[in-house]
Design an enzyme around this catalytic site. Structure first.
Site, PDB file in Angstrom:
ATOM      1  CE  LYS A  89     123.000  85.362 -10.059  1.00 46.60           C
ATOM      2  NZ  LYS A  89     122.377  85.166  -9.447  1.00 46.60           N
TER       3      LYS A  89
ATOM      4  CE  LYS B 130     129.334  86.878   1.111  1.00 43.20           C
ATOM      5  NZ  LYS B 130     127.734  86.695   0.900  1.00 43.20           N
TER       6      LYS B 130
ATOM      7  CD  GLU C 225     126.352  87.755  -8.742  1.00 39.48           C
ATOM      8  OE1 GLU C 225     125.121  87.021  -7.409  1.00 39.48           O
ATOM      9  OE2 GLU C 225     126.957  87.564  -8.751  1.00 39.48           O
TER      10      GLU C 225
ATOM     11  NE  ARG D  50     122.628  82.353   0.140  1.00 40.39           N
ATOM     12  CZ  ARG D  50     122.527  83.079  -0.601  1.00 40.39           C
ATOM     13  NH1 ARG D  50     122.264  82.968  -2.553  1.00 40.39           N
ATOM     14  NH2 ARG D  50     124.246  83.268  -0.590  1.00 40.39           N
TER      15      ARG D  50
END
Ligand code: MV4
Length: 450
Positions: free
Chosen positions: A116, A237, A287, A291
Site C-alpha cells: 500500500k 460491502k 488503495e 482484480r
C-alpha cells in the site's frame, strides 16, 4: 483468442466468467473442491477437475493442483475471479512461467499495489490526490510523533501489507499514539509477516468511492465511472451503486481523467479499481485493487459493457477498440449482496436451499450459483446471490429494487434479504445521505429494536 480458459474460482463469479467465455466461443474448465462436486459452476462448465478437499487452502488456493488441472485439460489461460488467488503476484508469475496467460494485470503491478505504501507513492507521483499523511513508511515512534504533529490528530496507522481494513489503528490524540503505533506494528508483523506501517490523517465521515478502469496492452486506458461502496459492515460491502449519489458528472470526468492518465503512464493492463475516500468535496486515493470486483455488475449496467469479456479480449492482446468518449453512462444501478446469514446477528447459515425463486422482469439481474436443492457448504464466503437492478433514475432503481426483493424467495436457509428490504425503505438511504459508518449504525438500531 484463447482455445480454453480455466476458471480458478467457484460460485457466482465462476458462472459469470463462464458466461463471458461462452459468448466468446471459448470452452471452459471448472475446478472444484470435493465439497463443490454438485455446484452449479461444475455442472455448467465444459469440463471440470477436482483439485482437493473442502478447505480453500487445499483446493481453490492449491497452486500446483490448479496448474496441473490447466495442463491436463489443455487450457491456455486462467481467469482467477475475485478473492482466492486473484491478487497473488506469485501465482500470476507461475501461470506465465507455465506458458499460460493470467487474465489480469502483470505480476509486477499486482505486487506494487499489494504494497500500500508503494501504491500510494506511485499514484502520488502521477498526480493522484492522497489523504495527508506520512511520506512512505514510518520506521519508529519518533517519526510517528513528527508526522502526527504535521498532519494533526486524529491519525490512522495502517499496515503496508494490509488493505481492505485489516491492520488499522486510530490515535485520537498524542496520548494514544505510542500504543496505537506499537499495536499496529505488532499486528502487522503477526498478520502479514511484514511490520511496515504508514500514517494518514483519519477522515471521520467519508464515503467509499471507487473508480473502474480498463487498460489494454497498447497503451489505451479508459474508465467506466465510479461505484459508491459506502454501505458496508465490518469491511464487508452489502450494497453498492453506480453512480454515486454524492458526485457530479464533472467530478467523475475530472477524477477519471487523472486516474486513466496515471495508469497509462504506469503501463497498467487489464481491469483495475482505484479506491478513494470522499469527504468535504475532496477525493483521496487509498488503495488499488488489481482484480475484477464483486460489485462490477453495477458498472456494467450503466455502461452497457461486459467487463469480463473485455478482460479476456485484452488479455489475448486485442485493443480496446473504443475511447473514453464512446463510454456513455446511462441511468442508475444498485447491487444487493445476499448472504446465507442471519439478517440480524450475521451468523452464517449454511444448509439446504429448498426453494430458489429469483425475481425477474425489466432491469433485474441475478448473479448466483444457487438452485433449488443446493446445499450451501460451510467452508466458503457466505455470499449466495447478487441482485442487481438498473433503471433510468436512482429513485426508479430503488423502487425496482424493492419490487425485486419482495419477489425473491430463498427458502430453507436464512438470508440477508430482509435486511436489504429494511435498507431500501429507509429515508436516509433513499436520500443518498450516508457515509461508511451509516450501515453499522443502522444495524445497531435494528438490534436495539428487537
Ligand atoms: C481510512 C479511513 C479514514 N481515514 N483512511 C478501511 C479499509 C481500507 N481500505 C481503508 N479504510 C479506511 N481508511 C483514512 N485516512 C477509514 C477507513 C474505513 C473504511 C473505508 C472504506 C470503507 C469502509 C471503511 C470502514 C471503516 C474504516
Amino acid at each position: 483468442m484463447f482455445q480454453k480458459i480455466l476458471i480458478a474460482n467457484r460460485g457466482e463469479i465462476a458462472l459469470r466468467i463462464q458466461r463471458a467465455c461462452r459468448e466468446l466461443g471459448i470452452p471452459t474448465v471448472a475446478v472444484h473442491s470435493t465439497a463443490d462436486a454438485e455446484a452449479m459452476h461444475v455442472r455448467l462448465a465444459d469440463e471440470s477437475v477436482c483439485i482437493g478437499p473442502p478447505a480453500a487452502r487445499d483446493s481453490y488456493l492449491n497452486v500446483p493442483a490448479i496448474l496441473s488441472a490447466a495442463s491436463i485439460t489443455g487450457a491456455d489461460a486462467i481467469h482467477p475471479g475475485y478473492g482466492f488467488l486473484s491478487e497473488n503476484a506469485d501465482f500470476a508469475d507461475m501461470v506465465e512461467a507455465h506458458g499460460l496467460t493470467f487474465i489480469g494485470p502483470s505480476a509486477a503491478h499486482i505486487r506494487m499495489m499489494g504494497d500500500k505504501i508503494a501504491a500510494k507513492s506511485s499514484m502520488a507521483a502521477l498526480g493522484v490526490p492522497l489523504v495527508p499523511g506520512s511520506d512512505g513508511a514510518v520506521p519508529d515512534l519518533e517519526t510517528a510523533r513528527a508526522v502526527a504533529g504535521q498532519i494533526g490528530y486524529p491519525v490512522l496507522i495502517k499496515a503496508a501489507a494490509g488493505g481492505g481494513g485489516r491492520g488499522m489503528k486510530v490515535a485520537r490524540d498524542a496520548s494514544e499514539l505510542d500504543e496505537a503505533f506499537q499495536v499496529a506494528r505488532a499486528e502487522a508483523r503477526t498478520a502479514f509477516g511484514n511490520d511496515a506501517v504508514y500514517m494518514e490523517k483519519y477522515l471521520d465521515r467519508p464515503r467509499h468511492i471507487e473508480l473502474q478502469i480498463m487498460a489494454d496492452m497498447h497503451g489505451n486506458v479508459v474508465h467506466f465511472g465510479e461505484r459508491d461502496c459506502s454501505l458496508q459492515r465490518r469491511h464487508q460491502k452489502l450494497l453498492e451503486e453506480a453512480g454515486s449519489p454524492a458526485i457530479t458528472a464533472e467530478q467523475r470526468d475530472a477524477l477519471g481523467g487523472i486516474a486513466t492518465k496515471a495508469l497509462s503512464t504506469l503501463g497498467y493492463r487489464n481491469a483495475g479499481t482505484l479506491e478513494f475516500l470522499y469527504q468535504d468535496g475532496h477525493f483521496a486515493f487509498i488503495e488499488m485493487n488489481t482484480r475484477l470486483q464483486v460489485e462490477h455488475p453495477v458498472t456494467e449496467m450503466i455502461c452497457g459493457v461486459d467487463l469480463v469479456r473485455e478482460q479476456i479480449r485484452i488479455a489475448a492482446g486485442n485493443e480496446l477498440g473504443y475511447g473514453q468518449s464512446d463510454i456513455v453512462f446511462n441511468g442508475h444501478s444498485i447491487e444487493c449482496r445476499i448472504t446465507a446469514e442471519d439478517p440480524t446477528t450475521f451468523m452464517p447459515t449454511p444448509g439446504r436451499v429448498t426453494t430458489f425463486h429469483p425475481p425477474g422482469g425489466l432491469g433485474v439481474r441475478i448473479d448466483s450459483a444457487l438452485y433449488s436443492g443446493y446445499f450451501v457448504p460451510p467452508f466458503y464466503d457466505s455470499m449466495v446471490a447478487k441482485l442487481i437492478v438498473h433503471a433510468a433514475t436512482r429513485a426508479d432503481a430503488i423502487n425496482r429494487l424493492r419490487r425485486a426483493l419482495d419477489e425473491f424467495a430463498v427458502l430453507g436457509i436464512q438470508t440477508t434479504i430482509p435486511l436489504h428490504q429494511r435498507i431500501v425503505d429507509d429515508p436516509e438511504f433513499q436520500a443518498g445521505d450516508y457515509t461508511i459508518h451509516w450501515l453499522e449504525q443502522f444495524v445497531a438500531r435494528a438490534v436495539d429494536r428487537r
